[in-house]
Write a protein that holds these residues in place. Structure first.
Motif, PDB file in Angstrom:
ATOM      1  N   TYR A   1       0.931  -1.341   0.063  1.00 18.45           N
ATOM      2  CA  TYR A   1      -0.047  -0.157   0.035  1.00 18.45           C
ATOM      3  C   TYR A   1       0.853   1.250  -0.006  1.00 18.45           C
ATOM      4  O   TYR A   1       0.506   2.397  -0.637  1.00 18.45           O
TER       5      TYR A   1
ATOM      6  N   ARG B   1       1.638   1.881  -3.492  1.00 19.70           N
ATOM      7  CA  ARG B   1       0.512   2.237  -4.251  1.00 19.70           C
ATOM      8  C   ARG B   1       0.372   4.019  -4.167  1.00 19.70           C
ATOM      9  O   ARG B   1      -0.219   4.452  -4.794  1.00 19.70           O
TER      10      ARG B   1
ATOM     11  N   GLU C   1       2.575   5.918  -6.107  1.00 18.56           N
ATOM     12  CA  GLU C   1       1.934   5.962  -7.451  1.00 18.56           C
ATOM     13  C   GLU C   1       0.864   6.893  -7.554  1.00 18.56           C
ATOM     14  O   GLU C   1       0.775   7.701  -8.660  1.00 18.56           O
TER      15      GLU C   1
ATOM     16  N   TYR D   1      -8.813  -1.914  -6.639  1.00 16.69           N
ATOM     17  CA  TYR D   1      -7.719  -1.981  -7.313  1.00 16.69           C
ATOM     18  C   TYR D   1      -8.144  -2.829  -8.600  1.00 16.69           C
ATOM     19  O   TYR D   1      -8.695  -3.806  -8.490  1.00 16.69           O
TER      20      TYR D   1
END
Length: 370
Positions: A345, A348, A351, A365
């Motif tokens: 996470y 993520r 990102e 997701y």
């Protein structure tokens, strides 16, 4: 005259009476009791016939008829009926617990050997990086390692009322609630997974002492409808389960590598386990190819339980698009506990901070590959 008629009746009727009784009694001991009972009945009638009416009836021929009937019936039972039972027992004793084998013997009608659709819990477990481990061992060492690992894992599955479906190399596939009903099958599957990891800890201690490789495993569990039965070719068939539910269990097992977890279960399994029996944390919601509704995955946690409230807080912030705050929480969990899902996470969040998700993002997701 009358004595001969009585003798003829005994020679004809007694074997018929015994034959009818033997057809309905369940086992060898009951059959023997029926034979002795019929013989005693005849001898009693003969004795009282002689003492009360002085009729001297022959004993040999009626007894011979009863004896031959009993022998014929027992031969049939042993050669045909019990042979089927023994075959059934042999077929299932390799992958079903002794309790279930006894149940199958008692009620063979409960066992549908063709295909049937039923709800089952499916468990897959697999050794992480097994190829790397196997390359560094000689074939005899590899066989020893696998046997030492698979034997206790199989025992655990059987003790939890599971059916060992098959070994696929180092992977174990087990089903719960087939061929016979197992109440609370999802709970039994989860208990098996927890026990497998506990057993692995003990095994690894032994492996390390002997200078051998230690092993790491991943387990995936799903509960849902599947077709179970004997499948394959005429020459070689297996009692197994097929269907989407089985595929999802296998995929959950593989996803442990991605999340850095050990036991992943589906929402359907999670919902069937009584509250408080195990600690689950929601790990992700994923939309897979070809399916609109997201799959919700849970990790069955056995260590670092104290990180749970912090992880849930991080997940809440992540889904509310508060990526900076969420990333701070996840980074702390990675530093303190080396937590796999938190590491994922954190990446993520990085990102999404670089490329924000679309405005209508629902926190789910989307899996890039199947």
């Amino acid at each position: 005259g009358i004595t001969q008629m009585q003798e003829m009746l005994c020679i004809l009727l007694l074997p018929i009476l015994l034959g009818v009784v033997l057809a309905f009694v369940p086992g060898t001991f009951a059959g023997l009791a029926a034979f002795i009972g019929t013989a005693v009945l005849f001898l009693a009638v003969n004795y009282f016939g002689f003492t009360l009416g002085l009729r001297d009836m022959t004993i040999i021929y009626p007894m011979l008829g009863i004896g031959l009937t009993y022998l014929g019936s027992e031969s049939w039972r042993n050669l045909v009926v019990e042979k089927k039972g023994r075959q059934l027992k042999k077929a299932f004793s390799n992958y079903v617990s002794p309790d279930l084998v006894r149940e199958i013997e008692k009620n063979p009608d409960k066992l549908v050997l063709g295909g049937e659709q039923r709800e089952i819990s499916i468990l897959f477990s697999d050794i992480r990086g097994f190829t790397t481990v196997s390359e560094s061992l000689t074939p005899p060492e590899l066989v020893t390692l696998l046997n030492e690992y698979l034997s206790p894992m199989t025992r655990i599955v059987l003790e939890e009322k599971g059916t060992l479906d098959k070994f696929i190399g180092d992977a174990v596939m087990a089903i719960f609630n087939a061929p016979l009903d197992v109440p609370g099958h999802a709970e039994h599957a989860c208990a098996a997974a927890v026990r497998m990891l506990e057993e692995l800890k003990h095994l690894n201690e032994g492996f390390a002492e002997r200078g051998m490789h230690t092993l790491d495993i991943g387990v995936g569990i799903n509960t849902g409808p599947a077709v179970v039965g004997n499948m394959g070719a005429d020459i070689r068939f297996d009692y197994t389960a097929i269907g989407d539910s089985v595929n999802l269990a296998s995929r959950l097992e593989g996803l442990n590598k991605y999340y850095g977890s050990h036991i992943l279960v589906s929402e359907d399994t999670r919902n069937q386990v009584p509250d408080g029996r195990f600690i689950f944390r929601e790990v992700d919601r994923v939309r897979v190819k070809g399916k609109h509704l997201p799959i919700v995955m849970y990790e069955l946690m056995i260590t670092n339980l104290e990180l749970l409230p912090h992880f849930e807080e991080g997940l809440e912030k992540y889904r509310a698009k508060q990526f900076v705050a969420a990333q701070q929480i996840f980074n702390r969990l990675v530093a303190d506990y080396s937590d796999g899902p938190s590491r994922l996470y954190s990446n993520r969040c990085a990102e999404y901070l670089e490329t924000p998700p679309p405005a209508d993002w629902d926190g789910v997701y989307t899996a890039k590959s199947k």
